[in-house]
Design an enzyme around this catalytic site. Structure first.
Site, PDB file in Angstrom:
ATOM      1  N   ALA A  66       0.835  -1.199   0.000  1.00  0.00           N
ATOM      2  CA  ALA A  66       0.000   0.000   0.000  1.00  0.00           C
ATOM      3  C   ALA A  66       0.871   1.251   0.000  1.00  0.00           C
ATOM      4  O   ALA A  66       2.073   1.209   0.269  1.00  0.00           O
ATOM      5  CB  ALA A  66      -0.906  -0.004   1.225  1.00  0.00           C
ATOM      6  N   GLY A 105      -0.711  -5.594  -0.569  1.00  0.00           N
ATOM      7  CA  GLY A 105      -1.657  -5.361  -1.660  1.00  0.00           C
ATOM      8  C   GLY A 105      -1.117  -5.793  -3.005  1.00  0.00           C
ATOM      9  O   GLY A 105      -1.877  -6.141  -3.920  1.00  0.00           O
ATOM     10  N   GLU A 108      -1.920  -9.313  -3.293  1.00  0.00           N
ATOM     11  CA  GLU A 108      -3.370  -9.427  -3.466  1.00  0.00           C
ATOM     12  C   GLU A 108      -3.775  -9.106  -4.902  1.00  0.00           C
ATOM     13  O   GLU A 108      -4.708  -9.712  -5.445  1.00  0.00           O
ATOM     14  CB  GLU A 108      -4.083  -8.520  -2.460  1.00  0.00           C
ATOM     15  CG  GLU A 108      -3.983  -9.069  -1.029  1.00  0.00           C
ATOM     16  CD  GLU A 108      -4.594  -8.165   0.027  1.00  0.00           C
ATOM     17  OE1 GLU A 108      -5.378  -8.653   0.855  1.00  0.00           O
ATOM     18  OE2 GLU A 108      -4.276  -6.957   0.022  1.00  0.00           O
ATOM     19  N   GLU A 128       1.239  -7.652   6.507  1.00  0.00           N
ATOM     20  CA  GLU A 128       0.401  -6.697   7.240  1.00  0.00           C
ATOM     21  C   GLU A 128       0.389  -6.927   8.748  1.00  0.00           C
ATOM     22  O   GLU A 128       0.216  -5.976   9.527  1.00  0.00           O
ATOM     23  CB  GLU A 128      -1.039  -6.754   6.716  1.00  0.00           C
ATOM     24  CG  GLU A 128      -1.246  -6.144   5.350  1.00  0.00           C
ATOM     25  CD  GLU A 128      -0.950  -7.098   4.207  1.00  0.00           C
ATOM     26  OE1 GLU A 128      -1.256  -6.762   3.052  1.00  0.00           O
ATOM     27  OE2 GLU A 128      -0.398  -8.193   4.466  1.00  0.00           O
TER      28      GLU A 128
END
Length: 534
Positions: A66, A105, A108, A128
């Site tokens: 992120a 992310g 992901e 995370e």
């Protein structure tokens, strides 16, 4: 090549569209990256001439997470969930081509693609938990479906990445490729289209979840296995609950549960503290008057003066990263004793499976002991770790000043003494800097780099760079009694000792702090560090 946003370009190679993210330094998922991915995939899938899409990144890495500058601010559209849903529902195959690291992310995004390839050196992870959070864009739901529940638990709860070989073994990627990554991605996508391979949506995979449903004790056993290292943290348990949801709930319901657990963590004091630490650690690396381009000396060889509790641990730090190190003692007996402790430390680590016997041999081979001070003459950095007495330290520095080469950095491991007074014993105070390791020096990550009145910027830059290289978190401090760490510990220690005088026993005092969440109390810490240095 068409610019979709300031950080995402769309190009074509035959019938394969190539979406390239270029948001240095780590291609973080900023709003304009998310927008670029969303609009780029929309355009590519609407183009009748396009058969498939490859998502790749410019620079040194794939999407590495992120955009941390957006933390704590109002969300900006499109959200990552929308981007991933669009990718996953694309009627045309989407291939992620990964180099560097696909983290958070970024992984992901790759999990939402129908296929994934990577270079041999690529790494994949969901870190995370280290910020007190969990993967909040489907990572806890998709990863167990593709790598299996046990591997997903290990990856998500530890936050540690895996390499390309492991990713291929577990089914996280479909191929390891060589040469030009974009070309390899295009070739892979072309093959998928030519062979009319199916759109592999991870959300639809059930086989590996079914295996977990057949072993209901899996989660209880995993909780037991990580109980000690996750004590006091909320995020690991929420990660486990989210993966349990992947096993017990339909995909969309699992996403909803993941979101609930994520928001619970986002507003928790634990996550706020871990995120504060994350930013503080990075701020500590920034020194206003010592910019990143300040020349730092390349360290090819190190020397440590003293083979005691601190000296042996400091020497291990250098050997651990492949830097040859000479350990100097005043006599053979303390030298052999100290090197014996180093050997036992390495063998203990190997007995736990964290090092191979070959690793132990290689690291021990980089540590050479001697009683001849002249052996430090060719060292690029010398770290003094003798008794914490000013006359002894000044005598040592006066001696090595006459032996060491002109551009060597001379560091003292003093924990409380005046670095300026130590530097004053030399004719080159600009080369003298404090490097205060905490005990056990081979374990503790904090390193106080102490700037003396005449310490040069080059010496500071070198000490900071060496600290990072040996896996420490170097923090620049000034000359004052106890610097920063020991000044804090002194205040705490005073209160702890006062409680003993009032009738408490050490283990009672330690238990209060342990129950509060500290790894150990002040008296246990003193035992671990060694009462000779604590």
């Amino acid at each position: 090549m068409t610019a979709i946003t300031q950080s995402v370009d769309l190009g074509r190679r035959g019938r394969i569209a190539v979406l390239t993210v270029n948001n240095p330094p780590v291609n973080a998922l900023s709003q304009h990256v998310r927008q670029g991915l969303y609009d780029g995939v929309t355009r590519a899938t609407a183009d009748a001439a396009v058969g498939a899409v490859v998502v790749t990144c410019a620079g040194r890495t794939f999407i590495a997470g992120a955009d941390i500058t957006e933390f704590g601010k109002p969300p900006k559209e499109p959200g990552l969930h929308e981007v991933l849903a669009l990718i996953e529902q694309s009627p045309k195959p989407v291939v992620a081509a990964v180099h560097g690291t696909a983290l958070g992310g970024g992984l992901e995004v790759a999990l939402a693609c129908h296929y994934r390839i990577g270079v041999k050196t690529a790494r994949f992870g969901l870190p995370e938990v280290k910020l007190g959070l969990l993967p909040g864009a489907g990572g806890t739901q998709r990863l167990p479906r593709v790598v299996g529940v046990e591997t997903a638990l290990q990856m998500i709860v530890s936050g540690e990445p895996i390499g390309a070989d492991a990713a291929l073994t577990h089914g996280l990627i479909d191929a390891i490729v060589e040469g030009d990554l974009t070309a390899a991605g295009v070739a892979f996508a072309e093959k998928v289209v030519s062979e009319r391979q199916p759109l592999k949506k991870i959300r639809d995979l059930e086989d590996k979840l079914a295996q977990a449903r057949g072993t209901p004790e899996l989660f209880a056993n995993f909780r037991k296995s990580v109980a000690r290292q996750t004590r006091g943290f909320r995020a690991p348990e929420n990660c486990i609950r989210a993966i349990e949801a992947a096993v017990t709930l339909p995909f969309d319901a699992g996403l909803t549960r993941e979101r609930e657990l994520f928001l619970e963590l986002l507003h928790s004091p634990e996550s706020k503290a871990q995120r504060y630490f994350f930013f503080a650690e990075r701020e500590a690396a920034k020194i206003p008057d010592v910019p990143p381009d300040t020349p730092a000396k390349e360290i090819r060889k190190a020397a440590v003066l003293g083979a005691g509790t601190m000296g042996g641990g400091i020497a291990m730090n250098f050997a651990n990263v492949g830097i040859p190190v000479t350990v100097v003692e005043v006599a053979r007996e303390p030298l052999e004793r100290g090197l014996g402790v180093v050997r036992k430390n390495y063998e203990a680590t190997a007995s736990k499976g964290r090092l191979t016997p070959a690793d132990v041999g290689r690291r021990l081979g980089l540590i050479r002991g001697t009683t001849d001070f002249g052996e430090v003459a060719d060292a690029d950095i010398v770290v003094e770790a003798v008794f914490e007495e000013m006359p002894i330290k000044q005598e040592v520095f006066a001696r090595i000043d006459k032996i060491c080469k002109a551009d060597a950095v001379l560091a003292t491991n003093t924990s409380t003494l005046d670095v300026n007074a130590i530097a004053g014993a030399t004719a080159r105070p600009e080369s003298v800097v404090g490097m205060h390791f905490f005990s056990p020096a081979n374990v503790m990550r904090l390193l106080e780099v102490v700037r003396g009145a005449k310490t040069s910027k080059a010496a500071i830059a070198t000490a900071m760079a060496v600290g990072r290289r040996i896996g420490k978190v170097p923090v620049l401090v000034g000359v004052c009694d106890g610097f920063v760490g020991n000044r804090m510990l002194h205040a705490r220690g005073k209160q702890a000792e006062r409680l003993i005088l009032e009738g408490a026993v050490p283990h009672q005092v330690d238990k209060v702090l342990y129950d509060f969440g500290f790894p150990m109390g002040p008296f246990a810490m003193g035992d671990l560090a060694g009462l000779d240095v604590g």
